[in-house]
Design a protein around this motif. Structure first.
Motif, PDB file in Angstrom:
ATOM      1  N   SER A 114       0.662  -1.287  -0.043  1.00 54.32           N
ATOM      2  CA  SER A 114       0.127   0.036  -0.098  1.00 54.32           C
ATOM      3  C   SER A 114       0.958   1.312   0.034  1.00 54.32           C
ATOM      4  CB  SER A 114      -0.826   0.348   1.444  1.00 54.32           C
ATOM      5  OG  SER A 114      -0.493  -0.026   2.021  1.00 54.32           O
ATOM      6  N   VAL A 160      -3.949   0.304  -2.148  1.00 60.52           N
ATOM      7  CA  VAL A 160      -4.296  -0.471  -0.503  1.00 60.52           C
ATOM      8  C   VAL A 160      -4.438  -2.056  -0.989  1.00 60.52           C
ATOM      9  CG1 VAL A 160      -6.007  -1.058   1.136  1.00 60.52           C
ATOM     10  CG2 VAL A 160      -5.666   1.235   0.614  1.00 60.52           C
ATOM     11  N   ILE A 208      -0.565  12.086   9.127  1.00 61.36           N
ATOM     12  CA  ILE A 208      -1.546  11.694  10.316  1.00 61.36           C
ATOM     13  C   ILE A 208      -2.756  10.772  10.457  1.00 61.36           C
ATOM     14  CG2 ILE A 208      -2.317  11.409  12.955  1.00 61.36           C
ATOM     15  CD1 ILE A 208       0.233  12.402  13.629  1.00 61.36           C
ATOM     16  N   GLN A 209      -3.350  11.234   9.531  1.00 63.50           N
ATOM     17  CA  GLN A 209      -4.951  10.879   9.306  1.00 63.50           C
ATOM     18  C   GLN A 209      -4.937   9.808   7.985  1.00 63.50           C
ATOM     19  OE1 GLN A 209      -7.746  13.970   7.521  1.00 63.50           O
ATOM     20  NE2 GLN A 209      -7.381  14.995   8.633  1.00 63.50           N
ATOM     21  N   VAL A 210      -4.201   9.654   6.873  1.00 64.28           N
ATOM     22  CA  VAL A 210      -3.747   9.174   6.899  1.00 64.28           C
ATOM     23  C   VAL A 210      -3.257   7.722   6.634  1.00 64.28           C
ATOM     24  CG1 VAL A 210      -2.169   9.397   4.446  1.00 64.28           C
ATOM     25  CG2 VAL A 210      -3.881   9.144   3.774  1.00 64.28           C
ATOM     26  N   LEU A 230      -3.083   6.495  10.455  1.00 63.65           N
ATOM     27  CA  LEU A 230      -3.976   6.104  11.283  1.00 63.65           C
ATOM     28  C   LEU A 230      -4.944   5.611  10.613  1.00 63.65           C
ATOM     29  CD1 LEU A 230      -4.523   8.953  13.846  1.00 63.65           C
ATOM     30  CD2 LEU A 230      -2.711   7.005  13.593  1.00 63.65           C
ATOM     31  N   THR A 231      -5.249   5.849   9.025  1.00 63.37           N
ATOM     32  CA  THR A 231      -6.809   5.109   8.296  1.00 63.37           C
ATOM     33  C   THR A 231      -5.954   4.170   7.659  1.00 63.37           C
ATOM     34  OG1 THR A 231      -7.566   7.798   8.682  1.00 63.37           O
ATOM     35  CG2 THR A 231      -8.061   6.011   7.057  1.00 63.37           C
ATOM     36  N   LEU A 232      -5.294   4.203   6.725  1.00 61.57           N
ATOM     37  CA  LEU A 232      -4.963   2.729   5.847  1.00 61.57           C
ATOM     38  C   LEU A 232      -4.066   2.307   6.111  1.00 61.57           C
ATOM     39  CD1 LEU A 232      -5.306   5.212   2.491  1.00 61.57           C
ATOM     40  CD2 LEU A 232      -6.603   3.859   3.168  1.00 61.57           C
ATOM     41  N   ARG A 233      -3.054   2.549   6.873  1.00 68.54           N
ATOM     42  CA  ARG A 233      -2.001   2.658   7.496  1.00 68.54           C
ATOM     43  C   ARG A 233      -1.174   2.211   7.026  1.00 68.54           C
ATOM     44  NH1 ARG A 233      -1.453   1.267  13.227  1.00 68.54           N
ATOM     45  NH2 ARG A 233       0.500   0.279  13.047  1.00 68.54           N
ATOM     46  N   PRO A 234      -0.573   2.754   5.763  1.00 69.93           N
ATOM     47  CA  PRO A 234      -0.050   2.357   4.244  1.00 69.93           C
ATOM     48  C   PRO A 234       1.626   2.118   4.532  1.00 69.93           C
ATOM     49  CG  PRO A 234      -0.272   4.726   4.278  1.00 69.93           C
ATOM     50  CD  PRO A 234      -1.174   4.614   5.597  1.00 69.93           C
ATOM     51  N   GLY A 235       2.723   1.488   3.703  1.00 68.25           N
ATOM     52  CA  GLY A 235       3.693   1.210   3.542  1.00 68.25           C
ATOM     53  C   GLY A 235       4.871   2.240   3.887  1.00 68.25           C
ATOM     54  N   ILE A 255      -7.918  -3.762   5.730  1.00 64.67           N
ATOM     55  CA  ILE A 255      -6.768  -2.529   5.499  1.00 64.67           C
ATOM     56  C   ILE A 255      -5.996  -2.735   6.187  1.00 64.67           C
ATOM     57  CG2 ILE A 255      -7.741  -1.461   3.296  1.00 64.67           C
ATOM     58  CD1 ILE A 255      -8.150   0.249   5.598  1.00 64.67           C
ATOM     59  N   GLY A 256      -4.237  -1.655   5.851  1.00 61.57           N
ATOM     60  CA  GLY A 256      -3.237  -1.585   6.640  1.00 61.57           C
ATOM     61  C   GLY A 256      -2.254  -2.754   6.282  1.00 61.57           C
ATOM     62  N   ASP A 257      -1.462  -2.295   5.979  1.00 65.34           N
ATOM     63  CA  ASP A 257       0.018  -2.556   5.965  1.00 65.34           C
ATOM     64  C   ASP A 257       1.056  -2.642   6.895  1.00 65.34           C
ATOM     65  OD1 ASP A 257       1.739  -3.471   3.459  1.00 65.34           O
ATOM     66  OD2 ASP A 257       2.251  -2.154   2.835  1.00 65.34           O
ATOM     67  N   LEU A 258       1.137  -1.843   7.958  1.00 63.84           N
ATOM     68  CA  LEU A 258       2.000  -1.809   8.318  1.00 63.84           C
ATOM     69  C   LEU A 258       0.921  -2.374  10.170  1.00 63.84           C
ATOM     70  CD1 LEU A 258       4.538   1.444   7.996  1.00 63.84           C
ATOM     71  CD2 LEU A 258       4.988  -0.969   7.425  1.00 63.84           C
ATOM     72  N   GLY A 259      -0.047  -2.769   9.729  1.00 58.59           N
ATOM     73  CA  GLY A 259      -0.874  -2.391  11.656  1.00 58.59           C
ATOM     74  C   GLY A 259      -2.444  -2.300  10.918  1.00 58.59           C
ATOM     75  N   PRO A 273      -6.347  -0.101  11.256  1.00 62.20           N
ATOM     76  CA  PRO A 273      -5.938   1.306  11.528  1.00 62.20           C
ATOM     77  C   PRO A 273      -6.679   1.665  12.753  1.00 62.20           C
ATOM     78  CG  PRO A 273      -7.572   0.293   9.384  1.00 62.20           C
ATOM     79  CD  PRO A 273      -6.991  -0.506  10.219  1.00 62.20           C
ATOM     80  N   GLU A 274      -6.217   3.018  13.078  1.00 60.27           N
ATOM     81  CA  GLU A 274      -6.468   4.465  14.529  1.00 60.27           C
ATOM     82  C   GLU A 274      -7.245   5.273  14.551  1.00 60.27           C
ATOM     83  OE1 GLU A 274      -5.657   2.726  17.539  1.00 60.27           O
ATOM     84  OE2 GLU A 274      -3.999   1.230  17.193  1.00 60.27           O
ATOM     85  N   MET A 275      -8.099   4.720  13.956  1.00 56.75           N
ATOM     86  CA  MET A 275      -8.860   6.011  13.218  1.00 56.75           C
ATOM     87  C   MET A 275      -9.157   7.016  14.054  1.00 56.75           C
ATOM     88  SD  MET A 275     -11.160   4.869   9.587  1.00 56.75           S
ATOM     89  CE  MET A 275     -10.717   3.427   8.693  1.00 56.75           C
ATOM     90  N   VAL A 329      -7.387  11.049  14.770  1.00 58.08           N
ATOM     91  CA  VAL A 329      -7.091  12.002  13.437  1.00 58.08           C
ATOM     92  C   VAL A 329      -6.899  13.306  14.987  1.00 58.08           C
ATOM     93  CG1 VAL A 329      -7.387  10.458  12.323  1.00 58.08           C
ATOM     94  CG2 VAL A 329      -9.047  11.690  12.945  1.00 58.08           C
TER      95      VAL A 329
END
Lengths: 291, 291
Positions: A126, A142, A219-221, A223-228, B147-151, B153-155, B158
Motif C-alpha cells: 500500500s 491498498v 497522520i490522518q492517512v 491512522l486510516t490506511l496504515r500505508p507502507g 486494510i493496513g500494511d503496517l498494522g 487502522p487507528e482512526m 486523528v
C-alpha cells in the motif's frame, strides 16, 4: 511491445510511449486547450506509432471511474471551462481499439511510485501519493489496488486542527475555506504573504505552519490506511520541507504507533522529473492488456 | 457445521457458536480478568461443542496481524494490565486445531455489517465501522478486504478542526490531548460537563459540538476511502445523535461530493444488540475454513 501514456493535467498534457519495462521511448507535451483540440493532439501523437498494445490515462478530475456507470471514462463536474462532461476514454477508444486503463492523475502517480517501491520492498502493498501544487490531491493503493466505492479519493479537502499562529487566515478553498487545499496549496503563499511560494525562504515561519498541516494529513492517512509509504510530490514540496513535515509528524504522533524510519516513510517521489504518472500509466496499461 | 466467535473486549468477552448462515446457536459472556483465566474460559466454553470447524476472533488491541511477524496473533503494547504481549491465537490454537481468523474488534464488527449490507446492495464493496464508547476506534473494508500494511487502522486518533465553542477543552487522550478520541469518547462528557453522557440531554449544546467532530471524522474517511457506507456503533451513538452528525456532515461537505442519501450512508449498525462482531467472526471463520 509499445504502451501509451496520457497524463492529462489541467494546464498541460504529457503523452508518452514506452516498453514493457516501463521505459519511456518517446514523449511529448502540449498545453491543455479545448477538449476537441487536446484529445485530437493525443490521437495524432499515438498514430505515429504502429502496434500500440494498450494505453494508460491518468487524468485531472473529478472523473467517473465506476465501471457500472454510463458515464464511465468521463471527466465529470470539473470547473475547468469546456471540460465538464467530456467522454475522454470513449474519444480515445474510437481512434485506437486497444485496452485502456483510466484513473486519476494522482492514482497514476501513486501506482508508478508503488511499482518502483515494490522492487525494493516486496512486503509493501500500500502507498499514498499526495501532490501539493496549484491544488492538493492524493491517490492511494491498498492491498495492491486502487480504492473508492463511490468514486476516487479527494483527500485534499479534509479538515485540520488550525495552527495557533494561523487562526486569522480563512483559507482559499472556494468550497470549504480552511480545508487542507485551502490551507497549503501553492496559491496560499500569495494569500498569506503577498509573495509567491518560490520567493518565501524556508526559514520563514509560514513553512512551519504549512508543515503542521501537511503532517496532520500524513497522520490522518497513516491512522486510516496504515500505508507502507507516503510520497509527496508537487511544486510546493522539497526535501527540506519534508524534513519539517517529519518533525511535526513525530511530535503529533507522540509515539502512538510505529511507522519505521520516517525518512523512508514520508518521502519525495522515487521517479524523477515528474515521471511517476507516466511510469504508472505504462504499468497500468500493461495490466489492462494482460487482463 | 459449527463456527466459533470470540469478541474480546477490554471489559468483557463474548463467546458464541453459530452455523454457516451466521446464526447464533449459543452464546455466553464473562468479564475480562487475567489472560490465563479469561482465555481458559474461552477454551472451556468451546470444549462443550463437538465438531467446531473454525474460530473467528475479534480482539481489543493493539494487536499484531501481520502474518510475517513472529508476534502474529498477539495482543501487543496495550496499557491494559497483564494483557501486553499475550499470545492470544497461539493459546486458542493449542486447544483447538482448527483454522482461526484473527482481527481487531472493530474490524470484526465492520465485517459483520459489510456482509449484512451486501445482502441488500450487491455493488457495495467497502464499509467503515466506528465505535464511539469508552474509546474510539474504527475498522474498514476496502474492495472486500481489511486494510493496513503496517498494522490495523487507528482512526480514533486523528486531529480535527476545533469547534469555536470548545476551544478551552484540552481533550482527554493521554497521547494526543484533543484527537478524535480525546474529544468525543464517552468519558469526555464527565470531563466537559461533570455529568455522565446518559445524563446529558440531547438538547444540550455539547451534543452539537460532539456532532461537529464526529462529522469531521466521517468527512475524512469519506474523502480518503470513498466507502459505500459508514456505520457508527458504541454507547455514545443513537439515531438522534446521528441526525445531528448528518446535518454537520452536509454543512461541512458543502456539496463537494455526492454520497447518496445521508440516511443510508451514515447509519447505526444493522445487526442489533451489539451483535456485529459475532456475526462478522462467524463469516470470517467460514472464510478461513474454506481457504
Amino acid at each position: 511491445m509499445l504502451l501509451g501514456s496520457i497524463e492529462a493535467g489541467g494546464t498541460k498534457f504529457v503523452c508518452a510511449v514506452g516498453n514493457e519495462d516501463y521505459r519511456t521511448m518517446d514523449k511529448t507535451q502540449f498545453p491543455t486547450t479545448t477538449p476537441e483540440e487536446t484529445l485530437q493532439k493525443c490521437i495524432d501523437y499515438f498514430k505515429k506509432f504502429d502496434d500500440l498494445k494498450a494505453i494508460g490515462i491518468s487524468s485531472f478530475g473529478p472523473i467517473e471511474l465506476r465501471k457500472n456507470s454510463p458515464k464511465y471514462g468521463y471527466i465529470t463536474n470539473t470547473p475547468k471551462p469546456g471540460w465538464a462532461d467530456v467522454d475522454f476514454v470513449g474519444t480515445i477508444k474510437k481512434a485506437f481499439d486497444v485496452p485502456i486503463h483510466w484513473t486519476t492523475d494522482v492514482n497514476g502517480s501513486a501506482y508508478g511510485e508503488y511499482v518502483i517501491s515494490t522492487l525494493f520492498n516486496e512486503h509493501l502493498n500500500s502507498l499514498v501519493y499526495y501532490t501539493i501544487g496549484t491544488g492538493v490531491g492524493a491517490g492511494a493503493i491498498v492491498n495492491g489496488q486502487f480504492i473508492g466505492d463511490l468514486g476516487h479519493p479527494e483527500m485534499g479537502h479534509v479538515r485540520l486542527k488550525r495552527h495557533p499562529d494561523d487562526l486569522d487566515f480563512k483559507g482559499i478553498c472556494p468550497y470549504h475555506g480552511d480545508c487542507l487545499e485551502g490551507l497549503v496549496s501553492g496559491p496560499t503563499f500569495e494569500a498569506r504573504t503577498g509573495k509567491k511560494g518560490q520567493d518565501v525562504p524556508l526559514t520563514d515561519h509560514v513553512w512551519d505552519i504549512m508543515a503542521f498541516y501537511v503532517a496532520q494529513a500524513a497522520i490522518q492517512v497513516t491512522l486510516t490506511l496504515r500505508p507502507g509509504k507516503i510520497v509527496f510530490g508537487g511544486g510546493v514540496v522539497s526535501e527540506e520541507f519534508l524534513k519539517k513535515v517529519r518533525g511535526q509528524f513525530d511530535k503529533l504522533m507522540n509515539g502512538y504507533i510505529n511507522v519505521g524510519k520516517l525518512e523512508d516513510y514520508i518521502v519525495m517521489p522515487a521517479i524523477k522529473e515528474n515521471g511517476s504518472a507516466t511510469f504508472g500509466d505504462f504499468a497500468l496499461a500493461l495490466l489492462e492488456y494482460r487482463k
